[in-house]
Scaffold this motif. Structure first.
Motif, PDB file in Angstrom:
ATOM      1  N   HIS A 123      47.497  66.611  10.758  1.00 15.93           N
ATOM      2  CA  HIS A 123      46.648  66.491   9.171  1.00 15.93           C
ATOM      3  C   HIS A 123      46.493  68.260   9.126  1.00 15.93           C
ATOM      4  O   HIS A 123      46.558  68.713   8.495  1.00 15.93           O
ATOM      5  N   ALA A 150      49.739  51.794   6.756  1.00 15.04           N
ATOM      6  CA  ALA A 150      49.969  52.402   6.132  1.00 15.04           C
ATOM      7  C   ALA A 150      51.317  51.693   5.299  1.00 15.04           C
ATOM      8  O   ALA A 150      52.686  52.810   5.265  1.00 15.04           O
ATOM      9  N   ILE A 205      50.879  54.207   1.439  1.00 16.13           N
ATOM     10  CA  ILE A 205      50.779  55.442   1.342  1.00 16.13           C
ATOM     11  C   ILE A 205      49.819  55.531   1.878  1.00 16.13           C
ATOM     12  O   ILE A 205      48.849  55.535   2.404  1.00 16.13           O
ATOM     13  N   LYS A 206      50.283  57.146   2.754  1.00 16.56           N
ATOM     14  CA  LYS A 206      49.849  57.385   4.211  1.00 16.56           C
ATOM     15  C   LYS A 206      48.917  58.509   3.648  1.00 16.56           C
ATOM     16  O   LYS A 206      48.289  59.244   2.913  1.00 16.56           O
ATOM     17  N   TYR A 207      47.206  58.824   4.660  1.00 15.67           N
ATOM     18  CA  TYR A 207      46.229  59.422   5.612  1.00 15.67           C
ATOM     19  C   TYR A 207      47.440  60.497   5.692  1.00 15.67           C
ATOM     20  O   TYR A 207      47.265  60.083   6.828  1.00 15.67           O
ATOM     21  N   TRP A 208      47.615  61.960   4.799  1.00 14.62           N
ATOM     22  CA  TRP A 208      48.124  62.659   5.572  1.00 14.62           C
ATOM     23  C   TRP A 208      47.444  64.280   5.221  1.00 14.62           C
ATOM     24  O   TRP A 208      47.743  64.336   3.928  1.00 14.62           O
ATOM     25  N   SER A 220      43.703  53.813  16.691  1.00 16.35           N
ATOM     26  CA  SER A 220      42.120  54.508  16.828  1.00 16.35           C
ATOM     27  C   SER A 220      42.235  53.708  15.010  1.00 16.35           C
ATOM     28  O   SER A 220      40.585  53.294  15.135  1.00 16.35           O
ATOM     29  N   SER A 237      42.170  56.390   8.933  1.00 19.36           N
ATOM     30  CA  SER A 237      43.008  55.153   8.490  1.00 19.36           C
ATOM     31  C   SER A 237      41.881  54.322   8.873  1.00 19.36           C
ATOM     32  O   SER A 237      41.715  52.509   8.685  1.00 19.36           O
ATOM     33  N   SER A 263      48.021  62.578  15.642  1.00 20.33           N
ATOM     34  CA  SER A 263      47.768  62.553  14.122  1.00 20.33           C
ATOM     35  C   SER A 263      46.404  63.282  13.311  1.00 20.33           C
ATOM     36  O   SER A 263      46.670  64.247  12.488  1.00 20.33           O
ATOM     37  N   LEU A 264      45.247  63.802  14.316  1.00 20.58           N
ATOM     38  CA  LEU A 264      44.200  64.679  14.266  1.00 20.58           C
ATOM     39  C   LEU A 264      44.965  66.467  13.665  1.00 20.58           C
ATOM     40  O   LEU A 264      44.627  67.284  12.379  1.00 20.58           O
ATOM     41  N   ASP A 305      54.155  55.295  11.329  1.00 21.49           N
ATOM     42  CA  ASP A 305      52.933  56.970  10.650  1.00 21.49           C
ATOM     43  C   ASP A 305      53.012  57.510  12.046  1.00 21.49           C
ATOM     44  O   ASP A 305      54.171  57.148  11.575  1.00 21.49           O
ATOM     45  N   ALA A 306      52.572  58.505  12.002  1.00 23.39           N
ATOM     46  CA  ALA A 306      52.536  59.601  13.394  1.00 23.39           C
ATOM     47  C   ALA A 306      52.991  59.052  15.103  1.00 23.39           C
ATOM     48  O   ALA A 306      52.257  59.092  15.349  1.00 23.39           O
ATOM     49  N   GLY A 357      36.287  61.035  12.375  1.00 22.50           N
ATOM     50  CA  GLY A 357      37.045  61.598  11.869  1.00 22.50           C
ATOM     51  C   GLY A 357      38.238  60.543  11.758  1.00 22.50           C
ATOM     52  O   GLY A 357      39.837  60.476  11.576  1.00 22.50           O
ATOM     53  N   SER A 358      38.689  59.522  12.539  1.00 23.35           N
ATOM     54  CA  SER A 358      40.018  58.130  12.689  1.00 23.35           C
ATOM     55  C   SER A 358      39.134  58.376  11.503  1.00 23.35           C
ATOM     56  O   SER A 358      39.042  56.317  10.555  1.00 23.35           O
ATOM     57  N   ARG A 413      40.165  51.317   6.438  1.00 22.88           N
ATOM     58  CA  ARG A 413      41.190  50.613   5.877  1.00 22.88           C
ATOM     59  C   ARG A 413      41.051  49.542   6.449  1.00 22.88           C
ATOM     60  O   ARG A 413      41.605  48.543   5.816  1.00 22.88           O
TER      61      ARG A 413
HETATM   62  O1  PMV Z   1      43.207  57.662  10.829  1.00 22.95           O
HETATM   63  P1  PMV Z   1      44.109  59.158  11.822  1.00 22.95           P
HETATM   64  O2  PMV Z   1      43.150  60.559  11.519  1.00 22.95           O
HETATM   65  O3  PMV Z   1      44.645  58.983  12.965  1.00 22.95           O
HETATM   66  O4  PMV Z   1      46.004  59.552  10.819  1.00 22.95           O
HETATM   67  C1  PMV Z   1      46.073  58.479  10.131  1.00 22.95           C
HETATM   68  C2  PMV Z   1      47.480  59.129  10.351  1.00 22.95           C
HETATM   69  C3  PMV Z   1      48.856  58.082   9.174  1.00 22.95           C
HETATM   70  O5  PMV Z   1      49.073  56.639  10.368  1.00 22.95           O
HETATM   71  C4  PMV Z   1      50.209  58.844   9.673  1.00 22.95           C
HETATM   72  C5  PMV Z   1      48.663  57.806   8.394  1.00 22.95           C
HETATM   73  C6  PMV Z   1      47.891  56.049   7.431  1.00 22.95           C
HETATM   74  O6  PMV Z   1      47.644  56.264   6.266  1.00 22.95           O
HETATM   75  O7  PMV Z   1      47.540  55.673   8.471  1.00 22.95           O
END
Ligand code: PMV
Length: 360
Positions: free
Chosen positions: A224, A27, A29-32, A131, A166, A220-221, A310-311, A163-164, A169
Motif C-alpha cells: 500500500h 476482493a 475490486i481491491k483495496y490498494w 489478516s 480488508s 500488503s502494508l 490478492d497480494a 491497519g488491516s 469486509r
Molecule cells: O487489508 P490489507 O492491508 O492486508 O490489504 C489487502 C490488500 C489486497 O488483499 C491485495 C486487496 C484487498 O482488498 O483485499
C-alpha cells in the motif's frame, strides 16, 4: 455453558471467554493504497466475496483481575499443549489491535489481560487474506468476551482498527462493499463496510490454486505504501468508476461474464502497479502465470472461470458451482500447484461465548 450467537445478536451470557470463526474474503475490486495507512483509510472503494472454508478460529479470554502483557498464541484453538509463540512481529500486531479494541470498547487502558489463541484453516500471509480473517475473528471474539454486542457495521470498524483494511469486509457474509471517504454517500473518514447481497443471492465458488505456502516477501502494508509511486496508480483510479459499476451490476444481474471480466482486469492492474512501484513488488511466481494461462484455456473450452489474486502468488479462480469440479481438476494438473482449495461464498463470522465463573 456455551451458546452459539451471531455477530449481530445481543450476547446472552456474562463476559469471559469467546471463540469466533471468521472467514477470509476475496476482493473483486481491491483495496490498494491508503490515505491513512495506520487507520486503514482506503484511497478507493473495494468489493469482495466472503468465503466459507478459509477461516481463522480465534479464542479470547479476558481476565479483568490479571496483570501483565496480553498473551498471544498460535495453534489449535482450545487445545493446550499444541500452542506456540507466533513470533514478535505477529504478537506486536495483535497487541496493537487489542490496545485499540480496549480503547474503543471502553476497557481502561492497561487493565486486565487478554489471552488469545488463533489458528487458520489455510496458509497464512501468502496473499490469502489471513489478516482479514484473523483480525475480524479477533474483533468479533474480543467484543463477545467483553460482553459487548456491536452491530456488524461497528464490527467492520473494529476489525480494521490496527491497519488491516480488508478485515473490514470479513465481518459480513455474502458480497460486501467497503467505501472510501469522499464518495457521494460516504464522507466519513472512518468508512464502514456494507453488505451488498447475502450469500444466497448468488452461490459463486472460489477455487484457489495454492502455488506458494510460505509468507510473502513484501507485506500488503508495504505494498500500500509503495503503490502511489507507480505510474499506473492514477491510471487505475481513472478506470475504477467503470469497473466498480461493472462489478456492482454483474452482482445485481448475476451476469458472470460482466463480473468476471472486471474482476480479472482489476487483479492484473493491482499487480501491474505492484511490479511498477518504486521499489517494485513481485508477488507472482512462474506457476502464477501458468494458472492464469490454464484459466484462459478453460474459458476457451466454454468453462465459466475468471482469475484474481490478492497480494500474493496464489490464484483465486471464481467460477460457478456447476463448473467447480472441472476448474479444480484443471488447476490441480498445472505444474507448480501444491494444493487446490475449493471454497465458496459464505455467511460471515460466528461466535460462541462461554460465561465467566460468577464470583461469590
Ligand atoms: O487489508 P490489507 O492491508 O492486508 O490489504 C489487502 C490488500 C489486497 O488483499 C491485495 C486487496 C484487498 O482488498 O483485499
Amino acid at each position: 455453558m456455551t451458546d452459539a450467537v451471531t455477530a449481530d445478536s445481543a450476547l446472552p451470557l456474562r463476559p469471559g471467554r469467546a471463540t469466533a470463526v471468521a472467514p477470509a474474503n476475496i476482493a473483486f475490486i481491491k483495496y490498494w493504497g491508503a490515505t491513512d495507512l495506520a487507520r486503514a483509510v482506503p484511497v478507493n472503494p473495494s468489493i469482495s466475496m466472503t468465503l466459507s472454508e478459509c477461516v481463522s478460529r480465534t479464542t479470547v479470554e479476558f481476565d479483568p483481575a490479571a496483570a501483565g502483557d496480553d498473551e498471544v498464541w498460535i495453534g489449535r484453538a482450545g487445545e493446550t499443549g499444541d500452542w506456540r509463540d507466533p513470533g514478535a512481529s505477529f504478537s506486536r500486531r495483535v497487541r496493537t489491535h487489542l490496545a485499540e479494541l480496549r480503547r474503543r470498547l471502553g476497557v481502561e487502558v492497561g487493565s486486565g489481560r487478554f489471552q488469545v489463541v488463533t489458528e487458520n484453516s489455510f496458509p497464512a500471509a501468502a496473499g490469502m487474506a489471513s489478516s482479514a480473517s484473523g483480525f475480524s475473528a479477533l474483533a468479533v471474539a474480543v467484543a463477545a468476551a467483553l460482553g459487548a454486542s456491536p452491530s456488524s457495521t461497528e464490527l467492520s470498524a473494529l476489525a480494521r482498527c490496527s491497519g488491516s483494511g480488508s478485515a473490514a469486509r470479513s465481518v459480513m457474509g455474502g458480497y460486501v462493499e467497503w467505501p472510501a471517504p469522499g464518495e457521494a454517500d460516504h464522507d466519513s473518514s472512518d468508512p464502514r463496510a456494507v453488505q451488498l447481497f447475502p450469500a444466497d443471492h448468488w452461490r459463486l465458488s472460489d477455487v484457489i490454486a495454492v502455488v506458494e505456502t510460505g509468507p510473502k516477501e513484501v507485506s500488503s502494508l508495504e505494498g500500500h505504501t509503495r503503490a502511489p509511486s507507480s505510474p499506473y496508480f492514477e491510471h487505475r483510479l481513472g478506470e475504477l468508476h467503470r469497473r466498480l459499476e461493472a462489478v456492482r451490476r454483474g452482482l445485481v444481474e448475476r451476469d458472470f461474464q460482466r463480473l468476471g471480466q472486471a474482476v480479472e482486469e482489476e487483479a492484473i492492474d493491482l499487480h501491474l502497479i505492484a511490479m511498477s512501484s518504486r521499489p517494485p513488488v513481485y508477488y507472482w511466481v512462474p506457476a502464477t502465470l501458468a494458472v492464469l494461462a490454464a484459466v484462459r484455456a478453460l474459458r476457451a473450452d466454454g468453462i465459466a472461470a475468471w482469475s484474481t489474486m490478492d497480494a500474493g502468488a496464489n490464484v483465486h479462480v471464481i467460477t460457478t458451482p456447476e463448473h467447480e469440479t472441472a476448474v479444480a481438476e484443471a488447476l490441480a494438473a498445472v505444474d507448480g500447484v501444491h494444493t487446490v482449495i475449493r471454497d465458496r461464498v459464505g455467511a460471515g463470522p460466528t461466535v460462541e461465548v462461554e460465561a465467566a465463573e460468577v464470583a461469590g
